[in-house]
Each structure stands twice: as C-alpha cells, then as structure tokens.
Design an enzyme around this catalytic site. Structure first.
Site, PDB file in Angstrom:
ATOM      1  N   GLY A 105      40.725  27.802  33.030  1.00 42.96           N
ATOM      2  CA  GLY A 105      41.958  28.160  32.321  1.00 42.96           C
ATOM      3  C   GLY A 105      41.832  29.442  31.520  1.00 42.96           C
ATOM      4  O   GLY A 105      40.762  30.029  31.405  1.00 42.96           O
ATOM      5  N   ARG A 108      40.788  33.052  27.002  1.00 44.30           N
ATOM      6  CA  ARG A 108      41.046  34.134  26.042  1.00 44.30           C
ATOM      7  C   ARG A 108      42.139  35.060  26.543  1.00 44.30           C
ATOM      8  O   ARG A 108      42.216  36.222  26.154  1.00 44.30           O
ATOM      9  CB  ARG A 108      39.784  34.920  25.772  1.00 44.30           C
ATOM     10  CG  ARG A 108      39.154  35.499  27.024  1.00 44.30           C
ATOM     11  CD  ARG A 108      38.188  36.544  26.635  1.00 44.30           C
ATOM     12  NE  ARG A 108      37.340  36.896  27.757  1.00 44.30           N
ATOM     13  CZ  ARG A 108      36.386  37.759  27.675  1.00 44.30           C
ATOM     14  NH1 ARG A 108      36.150  38.356  26.525  1.00 44.30           N
ATOM     15  NH2 ARG A 108      35.650  38.047  28.723  1.00 44.30           N
ATOM     16  N   ASP A 140      34.961  31.878  21.949  1.00 45.32           N
ATOM     17  CA  ASP A 140      35.786  32.239  20.792  1.00 45.32           C
ATOM     18  C   ASP A 140      37.168  32.793  21.128  1.00 45.32           C
ATOM     19  O   ASP A 140      37.955  33.083  20.224  1.00 45.32           O
ATOM     20  CB  ASP A 140      35.030  33.243  19.910  1.00 45.32           C
ATOM     21  CG  ASP A 140      34.624  34.497  20.674  1.00 45.32           C
ATOM     22  OD1 ASP A 140      35.081  34.658  21.828  1.00 45.32           O
ATOM     23  OD2 ASP A 140      33.844  35.294  20.126  1.00 45.32           O
ATOM     24  N   GLY A 141      37.436  32.982  22.415  1.00 48.79           N
ATOM     25  CA  GLY A 141      38.760  33.495  22.780  1.00 48.79           C
ATOM     26  C   GLY A 141      38.937  34.982  22.546  1.00 48.79           C
ATOM     27  O   GLY A 141      40.037  35.514  22.707  1.00 48.79           O
ATOM     28  N   ARG A 198      47.311  43.228  29.784  1.00 53.32           N
ATOM     29  CA  ARG A 198      47.331  43.378  31.234  1.00 53.32           C
ATOM     30  C   ARG A 198      48.737  43.106  31.749  1.00 53.32           C
ATOM     31  O   ARG A 198      49.496  42.349  31.144  1.00 53.32           O
ATOM     32  CB  ARG A 198      46.401  42.353  31.894  1.00 53.32           C
ATOM     33  CG  ARG A 198      45.012  42.334  31.361  1.00 53.32           C
ATOM     34  CD  ARG A 198      44.095  41.641  32.333  1.00 53.32           C
ATOM     35  NE  ARG A 198      44.166  40.186  32.274  1.00 53.32           N
ATOM     36  CZ  ARG A 198      43.211  39.401  32.779  1.00 53.32           C
ATOM     37  NH1 ARG A 198      42.155  39.947  33.374  1.00 53.32           N
ATOM     38  NH2 ARG A 198      43.306  38.102  32.708  1.00 53.32           N
ATOM     39  N   ARG A 205      46.062  32.315  40.125  1.00 57.54           N
ATOM     40  CA  ARG A 205      44.795  32.491  40.863  1.00 57.54           C
ATOM     41  C   ARG A 205      44.588  31.373  41.877  1.00 57.54           C
ATOM     42  O   ARG A 205      45.251  30.342  41.799  1.00 57.54           O
ATOM     43  CB  ARG A 205      43.623  32.436  39.859  1.00 57.54           C
ATOM     44  CG  ARG A 205      43.715  33.460  38.760  1.00 57.54           C
ATOM     45  CD  ARG A 205      43.583  32.805  37.380  1.00 57.54           C
ATOM     46  NE  ARG A 205      43.880  33.769  36.322  1.00 57.54           N
ATOM     47  CZ  ARG A 205      43.001  34.643  35.860  1.00 57.54           C
ATOM     48  NH1 ARG A 205      41.773  34.636  36.307  1.00 57.54           N
ATOM     49  NH2 ARG A 205      43.349  35.516  34.945  1.00 57.54           N
ATOM     50  N   ASP A 275      38.432  31.423  40.417  1.00 55.78           N
ATOM     51  CA  ASP A 275      39.365  31.618  39.307  1.00 55.78           C
ATOM     52  C   ASP A 275      39.631  33.103  39.081  1.00 55.78           C
ATOM     53  O   ASP A 275      40.529  33.454  38.318  1.00 55.78           O
ATOM     54  CB  ASP A 275      38.817  30.983  38.015  1.00 55.78           C
ATOM     55  CG  ASP A 275      37.423  31.485  37.676  1.00 55.78           C
ATOM     56  OD1 ASP A 275      36.530  31.352  38.524  1.00 55.78           O
ATOM     57  OD2 ASP A 275      37.222  32.024  36.571  1.00 55.78           O
ATOM     58  N   ASP A 285      40.489  40.445  36.705  1.00 55.35           N
ATOM     59  CA  ASP A 285      39.364  40.079  35.845  1.00 55.35           C
ATOM     60  C   ASP A 285      38.190  41.031  35.975  1.00 55.35           C
ATOM     61  O   ASP A 285      37.201  40.762  36.662  1.00 55.35           O
ATOM     62  CB  ASP A 285      38.910  38.633  36.108  1.00 55.35           C
ATOM     63  CG  ASP A 285      39.722  37.652  35.262  1.00 55.35           C
ATOM     64  OD1 ASP A 285      40.658  38.111  34.569  1.00 55.35           O
ATOM     65  OD2 ASP A 285      39.423  36.459  35.283  1.00 55.35           O
TER      66      ASP A 285
HETATM   67  P1  AMP Z   1      35.259  34.819  33.705  1.00 56.24           P
HETATM   68  O1  AMP Z   1      33.964  34.565  34.412  1.00 56.24           O
HETATM   69  O2  AMP Z   1      35.232  35.958  32.745  1.00 56.24           O
HETATM   70  O3  AMP Z   1      36.396  34.920  34.651  1.00 56.24           O
HETATM   71  O4  AMP Z   1      35.536  33.552  32.779  1.00 56.24           O
HETATM   72  C1  AMP Z   1      35.450  32.237  33.197  1.00 56.24           C
HETATM   73  C2  AMP Z   1      36.157  31.337  32.221  1.00 56.24           C
HETATM   74  O5  AMP Z   1      35.613  31.489  30.911  1.00 56.24           O
HETATM   75  C3  AMP Z   1      37.637  31.586  32.103  1.00 56.24           C
HETATM   76  O6  AMP Z   1      38.263  30.353  31.951  1.00 56.24           O
HETATM   77  C4  AMP Z   1      37.739  32.411  30.841  1.00 56.24           C
HETATM   78  O7  AMP Z   1      38.984  32.282  30.229  1.00 56.24           O
HETATM   79  C5  AMP Z   1      36.634  31.818  29.989  1.00 56.24           C
HETATM   80  N1  AMP Z   1      36.121  32.768  28.994  1.00 56.24           N
HETATM   81  C6  AMP Z   1      35.362  33.872  29.202  1.00 56.24           C
HETATM   82  N2  AMP Z   1      35.083  34.485  28.038  1.00 56.24           N
HETATM   83  C7  AMP Z   1      35.657  33.761  27.053  1.00 56.24           C
HETATM   84  C8  AMP Z   1      35.733  33.877  25.618  1.00 56.24           C
HETATM   85  N3  AMP Z   1      35.141  34.858  24.959  1.00 56.24           N
HETATM   86  N4  AMP Z   1      36.430  32.935  24.972  1.00 56.24           N
HETATM   87  C9  AMP Z   1      37.033  31.930  25.611  1.00 56.24           C
HETATM   88  N5  AMP Z   1      36.999  31.761  26.934  1.00 56.24           N
HETATM   89  C10 AMP Z   1      36.320  32.658  27.662  1.00 56.24           C
HETATM   90 MG    MG Z   2      38.203  34.984  34.890  1.00 59.63          MG
END
Ligand code: AMP
Ligand code: MG
Length: 530
Positions: A105, A108, A140-141, A198, A205, A275, A285
């Site tokens: 999901g 952030r 931390d979002g 963005r 996705r 995702d 992403d």
């Molecule tokens: P990514 O590999 O960057 O596509 O991230 C995979 C998942 O981790 C996704 O659900 C992102 O929303 C979540 N995510 C990545 N970085 C953060 C962050 N700093 N805070 C919260 N969720 C994160």
């Molecule tokens: Mg992602």
C-alpha cells in the site's frame, strides 16, 4: 480572485466509486474490503520550493507565477488542501523479489485527487513523503531530499526521452529532519525531508489487483478491474470476460513497449516488484534506479539485489514477463480460462522481441531490419560493447558520426569511438580487431541500406540520447541541494528537457562518469533507503 489551484476541476472517481476503509486514523493495519484509506498529509514546519516542472504545471494551466506562490508550496508540501482535494492512500500488495509480500500500500504516498484539465484529460496528483498512512508499516511515511531529487529529475528526464512514465510537478523541502541509515550499518544520519508531487493518469499497480485476489475477494477484484476499464481503458467497452482479456492484452503490450524503451536508453529500474508496475505501462517508483554508464547487462544499481541481481539491466524484459504472469494469476478468477491468458503472455514476449529488434534497428540508423544479417549484427554489437568498458550513451552518438562514404583505416575508425572508452589503454589488439571487424560489417550494412550519412546521423540522434540522468549527475545535484543550492537541480532539469539535442553549452553533462564516481555511493550503487 481565488488561487488557480482552487479552480481546478477535481473529479475524484477513485474515492467516489471504490469502497473505503471502515477504520479511521493513521495507525498501521490490514485494510480489508477496501481499495483505499482516507488520510491527511502531515503538517510540516518550513516548506520551500526547490524546483517544479513547467510542462507538468501546464497540464493544470498553472503559470510560473502560480507555481512560485506560497500557496503552491504549502499545498504540495502537504500543509494545505486546495478546493476539491480528497486525500487518500491506496491499498495494494505485491511480489517483492519473487515472493508474495502481502499488503503493502501507499506507505508514504498520499493521493490528492484527480483533476480533469481543460483538454479533458484526467491527471491524478500524489504527494510522496507526506507522512504516515495505514500502510506505513514500521516506517515513517517520509522521504529525504536525496531520493526526492532523484525521483523528480528522473521522472521528467524519462518523459523527455519519450519513455512512458509518471510525471513530477514539484519538489519541496519540508523543513523537517528525517533519519536515514543509508548504508544499513547502524549509523543513521539526519537528512532534509522532502516531498515530490507526482502526476499520472492513474497510480494503480499490478499489486492493486493482486491484493484482492490473494484475499479471495473476487467481488472487490471485479470492482477494481471494472473501475480501471471504465476510467483508464474506456475504448475497450463495457466490462465483460472479453473486455477483461482485451485489457490484459493491452497491459501486456504497454508493458513490453515500456521495457523496450528502458533497454534503448540504458535505464535500470532496480526494484521491479509487482507493486512497482503501473497498470498503464508507465515507469513508476523511482527508487534505487540507475543508468548504464559502461554497457553491462549484468549491472544493477540496487545494493539490496547485489547477490541475485534479479533486476539487472539484461533481466528486465524477463522480469516484466514474470510480473505480468502474477497479474494474470490475480485476474484469473474473473476469466477462468488459462489459454487466452497464456496467449496474452506470449503476446508480451512477441511485442517485446519485435519492438526490441525495431528499436535496435533504429539505434543503428538502419531503415529496415534484414533478418538474414541484422539479428547477428545486433547481437554481435552487444558482445563488442562488453569487450572493454564502453560508455553506452556516448558509443551510439559516436557511431552516428562514422562516415560510410569514405574508406577509413582501422585506426581512424577506432579514433571515432575513443571518447566512449573508460580505459583506452586497456584496448588490446584483439579487442581493437574485433571492434573494427564489427564496424566494417556495420558500414557495409549501412551502404546496402542506401541512407546518406547525414540522414542516418539525424535519425540516430533522435533515438540515441546525448544526455541521460547519469547516476553521478543526480548525485552532484543532490550534494549541492543539500547545501541549500538548488541551481544544479534546475540546470539538469533544463538540460534533460532536450536529451537528443547537442546543446554544446552543456557538454559537461554529457561526459562519461568520472573516475571518482566509479565506486561512490549514490553514483554506482544505491540502497533502498530513501
Ligand atoms: P518500494 O520498494 O519503495 O516500492 O516500497 C515498498 C513498500 O514500502 C510500499 O508499500 C511503500 O509505500 C513502503 N515504503 C517505502 N518507504 C517507506 C517509508 N519511508 N515510510 C512508509 N512506507 C514506506
Ligand atoms: Mg513502491
């Protein structure tokens, strides 16, 4: 007069038409029976505009003055909502590095809503790094300036290269400090917080569908597919088994086309988890992505993937196919026939192979693909490019300069390419001989093709960029921005608006990776920490 941002026509179909999370609040949780959770961006102390992209602002009829207003900064850093915005985080799952990871999901990312612009186009706006959502899990979002500069610049660079991609409207710093352990070595550092806005027609996705299939929630799966068909694929007609199949076929084609472009420009996504695969075939992403400097099909910028190299440059076409397979499995309950789904997956392979061949034909400046000779010519070129460290981008620009009308000596031929080599002193006689052999085959082939050198060069320079967002360039811009100097972010944004043009005044940004960047973090390798 109300601000232009308050006059945008929001038509938030996603939240209006799809089921919402029954719980409220931002605490991490499993969100069942819903496609999204309403959330609000976290307030920040001192938002500052670092950069914005005028072409993206144009989609919303926002002028430079509008983008320089304080209201714009407040909104796109997450401090205020404009008229009509309905912020929410999407629920999706995904396969990460080949394994089902369950619910992920928007951890952030916070969607602000979808604008219908004057041309009747639908553009969703999404803040990345605007704080906690129910999907933030243990994180931390937030996002830091480093990764936000990379996302902002690369989105726009890709667009101007002609690669399907999500766009970036703006880049703000928040005034907040964010802790990041960049090397995962137990030494977190404080970094500047940042938010990118963005923009894309949709942020749905593959994983958006997978989550409902994994939960055996066929009703919700169907609702989301029908929504996607009606909103983003209206030309396919009203939902039915036939339209579901036509849709999946189109997703296969669009994904193949996107990957052909990646291979053309030397882009390595780095985290092709499901995702991170857009249903519209957009590059989405921008995390630990990278650009090939020296051509190396085994290269990946992502340190997390250093062992397996699942997402290495040369493996991207195969992985996109694997990801489509997961999407096929997810939508199977709506179709319940294996054969047509398999045919669509074969269509992916065929579209990719044909597209790749056509793309390589164009990169070489040939008008037609001659099956008898050109497959070998293309394959053998890739073998030549790995004999010595050869800059991919520079190589193709130099190849375009080679004259086929006059007889050149071996030495003259090699001299034409000299700038593309990282270690010219390492070019052995054997390497030179093999390279020249290939060049002579190429020259013969061009002569057969009967294209004038000037025409060929022109055509080649339209598909072989001079300027790409080399990893070290992004890092130079980041280093300055971290010191409070945004000039290089904005200069690169400007240069990358015309990646195929010579722009002699910007020659510095077309140079191959300098030696200091060979092993520097951010330049040759990146962690997922962002
Ligand atoms: P990514 O590999 O960057 O596509 O991230 C995979 C998942 O981790 C996704 O659900 C992102 O929303 C979540 N995510 C990545 N970085 C953060 C962050 N700093 N805070 C919260 N969720 C994160
Ligand atoms: Mg992602």
């Amino acid at each position: 007069m109300p601000h232009k941002l308050d006059q945008l026509h929001f038509d938030n179909r996603f939240v209006q038409q799809l089921p919402t999370d029954a719980s409220t609040g931002q605490h991490p949780r499993q969100v069942e029976e819903a496609c999204y959770s309403p959330v609000t961006p976290t307030l920040v102390s001192n938002p500052q505009l670092i950069a914005y992209a005028q072409e993206v602002a144009d989609l919303f009829d926002l002028t430079a003055a509008d983008c320089h207003s304080d209201y714009f900064t407040q909104i796109f850093a997450g401090n205020q909502l404009a008229q009509g915005m309905q912020p929410y985080a999407m629920c999706y799952g995904g396969h990460q590095f080949g394994h089902w990871a369950g619910q992920l999901g928007d951890g952030r990312a916070i969607n602000l809503g979808e604008v219908l612009n004057k041309k009747g186009e639908r553009w969703a706006m999404q803040l990345k790094g605007a704080g906690l959502t129910p999907y933030s899990r243990t994180a931390d979002g937030l996002a830091v300036l480093r990764s936000s500069v990379r996302e902002f610049l690369c989105s726009e660079a890709m667009f101007h290269l002609g690669v399907p991609t999500t766009r970036a409207l703006s880049l703000m710093t928040t005034g907040e400090q964010v802790a990041r352990d960049m090397f995962y070595d137990g030494n977190p550092q404080w970094e500047k917080g940042a938010v990118v806005c963005r923009v894309a027609p949709s942020f749905i996705r593959f994983g958006s569908f997978e989550i409902h299939a994994a939960r055996n929630n066929v009703t919700l799966l169907r609702e989301l597919v029908d929504y996607t068909l009606r909103t983003d694929f209206p030309h396919l007609g009203e939902p039915s088994v036939e339209t579901y199949l036509a849709w999946f076929n189109e997703v296969c084609i669009k994904t193949a086309e996107m990957v052909v472009h990646w291979q053309r420009v030397g882009f390595v996504h780095g985290v092709m988890n499901t995702d991170n695969m857009s249903i519209l075939g957009l590059t989405i992403d921008y995390g630990p992505y990278g650009w090939l400097d020296n051509y190396d099909p085994d290269w990946t910028p992502n340190t997390t993937d250093r062992e397996q190299r699942r997402y290495r440059f040369g493996n991207q076409p195969q992985i996109a196919g694997w990801n489509l397979n997961q999407l096929a499995n997810a939508i199977y309950p709506l179709i319940e026939q294996v054969e047509p789904l398999q045919q669509a997956l074969q269509l992916y392979s065929k579209t990719f192979i044909d597209g790749y061949q056509a793309m390589m034909t164009e990169k070489l400046g040939l008008q037609v693909f001659e099956p008898d000779t050109d497959k070998a010519l293309q394959d053998d070129l890739l073998a030549v490019l790995v004999l010595a460290e050869t800059d991919m981008t520079i190589f193709y620009r130099k190849l375009a300069n080679i004259s086929t009308g006059i007889e050149l000596s071996d030495k003259q031929l090699m001299a034409e390419l000299s700038e593309a080599y990282y270690q010219p002193e390492k070019l052995t006689e054997v390497i030179k001989t093999q390279t020249v052999l290939w060049l002579r085959r190429y020259i013969n082939r061009v002569q057969q093709d009967k294209t004038e050198d000037t025409q060929r060069k022109q055509a080649m320079n339209l598909v072989n960029p001079k300027y790409v967002l080399r990893n070290y360039l992004a890092q130079l811009a980041i280093d300055k921005a971290e010191q409070g100097d945004n000039s290089l972010v904005n200069e690169l944004l400007e240069v990358l608006r015309h990646p195929y043009a010579e722009q002699p005044e910007h020659q510095t940004w077309a140079e191959k990776r300098p030696d200091w960047a060979r092993t520097k973090a951010g330049c040759s390798m990146l962690s997922c920490s962002s």
